[in-house]
Write a protein that holds these residues in place. Structure first.
Motif, PDB file in Angstrom:
ATOM      1  N   SER A  83      19.109  85.421  51.055  1.00 44.12           N
ATOM      2  CA  SER A  83      19.185  86.867  51.277  1.00 44.12           C
ATOM      3  C   SER A  83      19.740  87.596  50.067  1.00 44.12           C
ATOM      4  O   SER A  83      20.551  87.058  49.314  1.00 44.12           O
ATOM      5  CB  SER A  83      20.036  87.167  52.514  1.00 44.12           C
ATOM      6  OG  SER A  83      21.387  86.920  52.239  1.00 44.12           O
ATOM      7  N   SER A  84      19.302  88.821  49.880  1.00 45.20           N
ATOM      8  CA  SER A  84      19.786  89.631  48.767  1.00 45.20           C
ATOM      9  C   SER A  84      20.029  91.093  49.158  1.00 45.20           C
ATOM     10  O   SER A  84      21.007  91.686  48.716  1.00 45.20           O
ATOM     11  CB  SER A  84      18.794  89.581  47.602  1.00 45.20           C
ATOM     12  OG  SER A  84      17.474  89.827  48.050  1.00 45.20           O
ATOM     13  N   TYR A  85      19.188  91.657  50.022  1.00 47.11           N
ATOM     14  CA  TYR A  85      19.387  93.071  50.372  1.00 47.11           C
ATOM     15  C   TYR A  85      20.631  93.249  51.230  1.00 47.11           C
ATOM     16  O   TYR A  85      21.386  94.205  51.037  1.00 47.11           O
ATOM     17  CB  TYR A  85      18.156  93.633  51.102  1.00 47.11           C
ATOM     18  CG  TYR A  85      16.891  93.468  50.296  1.00 47.11           C
ATOM     19  CD1 TYR A  85      16.771  94.047  49.033  1.00 47.11           C
ATOM     20  CD2 TYR A  85      15.830  92.692  50.763  1.00 47.11           C
ATOM     21  CE1 TYR A  85      15.627  93.871  48.272  1.00 47.11           C
ATOM     22  CE2 TYR A  85      14.686  92.513  50.009  1.00 47.11           C
ATOM     23  CZ  TYR A  85      14.587  93.100  48.771  1.00 47.11           C
ATOM     24  OH  TYR A  85      13.466  92.915  48.022  1.00 47.11           O
ATOM     25  N   GLY A  86      20.844  92.340  52.178  1.00 51.78           N
ATOM     26  CA  GLY A  86      22.065  92.401  53.000  1.00 51.78           C
ATOM     27  C   GLY A  86      23.314  92.323  52.122  1.00 51.78           C
ATOM     28  O   GLY A  86      24.184  93.199  52.196  1.00 51.78           O
ATOM     29  N   PRO A  87      23.399  91.281  51.266  1.00 49.83           N
ATOM     30  CA  PRO A  87      24.552  91.216  50.372  1.00 49.83           C
ATOM     31  C   PRO A  87      24.670  92.448  49.469  1.00 49.83           C
ATOM     32  O   PRO A  87      25.762  92.987  49.277  1.00 49.83           O
ATOM     33  CB  PRO A  87      24.281  89.967  49.529  1.00 49.83           C
ATOM     34  CG  PRO A  87      23.372  89.132  50.358  1.00 49.83           C
ATOM     35  CD  PRO A  87      22.563  90.074  51.198  1.00 49.83           C
ATOM     36  N   GLY A  88      23.547  92.917  48.943  1.00 46.89           N
ATOM     37  CA  GLY A  88      23.584  94.090  48.049  1.00 46.89           C
ATOM     38  C   GLY A  88      24.146  95.304  48.769  1.00 46.89           C
ATOM     39  O   GLY A  88      25.003  96.023  48.238  1.00 46.89           O
ATOM     40  N   ALA A  89      23.685  95.514  50.014  1.00 46.67           N
ATOM     41  CA  ALA A  89      24.146  96.668  50.795  1.00 46.67           C
ATOM     42  C   ALA A  89      25.639  96.550  51.094  1.00 46.67           C
ATOM     43  O   ALA A  89      26.409  97.503  50.934  1.00 46.67           O
ATOM     44  CB  ALA A  89      23.347  96.758  52.096  1.00 46.67           C
ATOM     45  N   GLY A  90      26.059  95.365  51.514  1.00 45.32           N
ATOM     46  CA  GLY A  90      27.471  95.158  51.855  1.00 45.32           C
ATOM     47  C   GLY A  90      28.376  95.316  50.647  1.00 45.32           C
ATOM     48  O   GLY A  90      29.448  95.926  50.720  1.00 45.32           O
ATOM     49  N   LEU A  91      27.932  94.768  49.512  1.00 44.09           N
ATOM     50  CA  LEU A  91      28.730  94.890  48.289  1.00 44.09           C
ATOM     51  C   LEU A  91      28.906  96.356  47.894  1.00 44.09           C
ATOM     52  O   LEU A  91      29.985  96.765  47.448  1.00 44.09           O
ATOM     53  CB  LEU A  91      28.050  94.138  47.131  1.00 44.09           C
ATOM     54  CG  LEU A  91      28.221  92.619  47.135  1.00 44.09           C
ATOM     55  CD1 LEU A  91      27.248  91.979  46.149  1.00 44.09           C
ATOM     56  CD2 LEU A  91      29.659  92.227  46.789  1.00 44.09           C
ATOM     57  N   ALA A  92      27.833  97.148  48.074  1.00 46.35           N
ATOM     58  CA  ALA A  92      27.922  98.568  47.707  1.00 46.35           C
ATOM     59  C   ALA A  92      28.938  99.304  48.584  1.00 46.35           C
ATOM     60  O   ALA A  92      29.713 100.125  48.089  1.00 46.35           O
ATOM     61  CB  ALA A  92      26.548  99.225  47.816  1.00 46.35           C
ATOM     62  N   LEU A  93      28.970  98.974  49.878  1.00 49.28           N
ATOM     63  CA  LEU A  93      29.949  99.617  50.770  1.00 49.28           C
ATOM     64  C   LEU A  93      31.372  99.244  50.388  1.00 49.28           C
ATOM     65  O   LEU A  93      32.276 100.082  50.355  1.00 49.28           O
ATOM     66  CB  LEU A  93      29.714  99.179  52.219  1.00 49.28           C
ATOM     67  CG  LEU A  93      28.606  99.837  53.017  1.00 49.28           C
ATOM     68  CD1 LEU A  93      28.753  99.474  54.484  1.00 49.28           C
ATOM     69  CD2 LEU A  93      28.628 101.352  52.841  1.00 49.28           C
ATOM     70  N   MET A  94      31.567  97.950  50.089  1.00 50.13           N
ATOM     71  CA  MET A  94      32.912  97.500  49.704  1.00 50.13           C
ATOM     72  C   MET A  94      33.313  98.120  48.362  1.00 50.13           C
ATOM     73  O   MET A  94      34.458  98.548  48.175  1.00 50.13           O
ATOM     74  CB  MET A  94      32.963  95.969  49.636  1.00 50.13           C
ATOM     75  CG  MET A  94      33.007  95.343  51.030  1.00 50.13           C
ATOM     76  SD  MET A  94      32.701  93.560  51.067  1.00 50.13           S
ATOM     77  CE  MET A  94      34.026  92.928  50.057  1.00 50.13           C
TER      78      MET A  94
END
Ligand code: APR
Length: 309
Positions: free
Chosen positions: A221-232
């Motif tokens: 996976s990459s979009y899930g991690p990318g989205a979560g990283l942006a929120l953090m």
């Protein structure tokens, strides 16, 4: 400036979501010549098209990260055929230790987040190698695990995932621990809203979500991690003090010491501003302890010299 080390799938997705939220200028660093520059150029064009005020650059030189207040590490390798878990563990640990040395040199005042798997053990390496206070070293994946729990529960409940407060703790991986009793909709625990069978299914889908993606499309996976990283990243950059699940070094919390595991934390300008202790039952606490033991087993197998400077 935000530096993202590792311009692979996760790094580029993180850059994209961060760019869309106009968090700050972004630097992508990778060891492969041309890759970070090419990805950055494509993203910069997208920013121009959307009219975003973000500068995105790529580099192969760690010196360019000077002045970064946030460093997001998404560098590392997935397991190749014939490679043992130990070999992967040692290989990625070596990468993390090397990146830690560069962070010490060029971004010594930054907050560091990382996604490299196995993420809890890699966060341990980063923490030990940097030798900083623990608040500035944060492992990512809790947001992903929690988001997946919310997603799968929402499909059974007919309620938006945004209205579900999911709780998943422990190790990121097979040993993770979804806690439906403390996950809720409008304060009502999932255990009151779903049958035992449904809860089991949601937990299983959550634990196997990453593997399901890899099996379907051939890479993780990459979009899930990318989205979560942006929120953090947003919570750190704007000192929002929002609560997330993240992998942090535990020093007595939940009765655990000298181990990294996913727990709820508050993220602000200084990194982890607070570790939140969930009111676990005896049984949940035991399961959490087992999950931490799985991380300890990995840490035990790490080359010792990587944990020191
Ligand atoms: N410095 C900088 N970049 C590096 C280094 C290093 N020392 N070592 C490897 N890289 C780069 C690779 O060149 C590659 O571009 O890291 C990138 C990894 O990208 P992908 O192979 O696409 O992997 P990705 O799917 O992005 O996952 C990265 O995050 O979620 C975890 O399990 C995942 O550990 C993996 C990591």
């Amino acid at each position: 400036m935000i530096t993202i080390v590792g311009a692979g799938r996760v790094g580029v997705a993180a850059a994209l979501f961060m760019m869309l939220r106009e968090l700050d200028d972004i630097l992508l660093i990778d060891i492969i010549e041309g890759k970070p520059q090419g990805e950055a150029l494509d993203l910069a064009h997208a920013a121009a098209i959307l009219g975003l005020s973000v500068d995105v650059r790529g580099s192969n030189d760690y010196r360019d990260m000077a002045g970064s207040d946030l460093v997001v590490v998404t560098a590392g390798f997935p397991r190749k055929p014939g490679m043992t878990r130990e070999e992967l563990l040692a290989k990625n640990a070596g990468i993390i230790a090397g990146i830690a040395d560069n962070i010490l040199e060029y971004a010594p005042n930054s907050v560091v987040m990382l996604t490299t798997n196995p993420v809890d053990a890699m966060t341990y390496v980063m923490y030990k190698r940097l030798g900083w206070e623990r608040r500035r070293v944060i492992g990512f994946s809790g947001v992903l695990d929690a988001g997946r729990l919310a997603y799968y529960a929402s499909r059974k409940l007919g309620v938006s995932p945004a209205s579900i407060t999911p709780v998943v703790i422990g190790m990121h991986g097979e040993a993770m621990l979804p806690v439906p009793r403390l996950s809720s909709v409008a304060g009502i625990p999932l255990t009151s809203l779903l049958t035992e069978e449904e809860l089991r299914e949601v937990a299983e889908e959550t634990v196997k979500a990453g593997a399901a993606i890899t099996q379907l499309r051939g890479y993780s996976s990459s979009y899930g991690p990318g989205a979560g990283l942006a929120l953090m990243a947003e919570s750190v950059k704007k000192n929002q003090r929002r609560a997330f699940t993240a992998s942090v070094y535990l020093d007595g919390e939940y009765g655990e010491r000298d181990v990294v595991a996913e727990v709820p934390v508050v993220l602000g300008g200084g990194g982890v501003e607070r570790i939140l202790e969930l009111p676990l039952t005896e049984e949940e606490r035991r399961a959490f302890h087992e999950s931490c033991s799985a991380v300890r087993d990995l840490v035990k197998r790490l080359p010792r010299e990587l944990l020191e400077r």
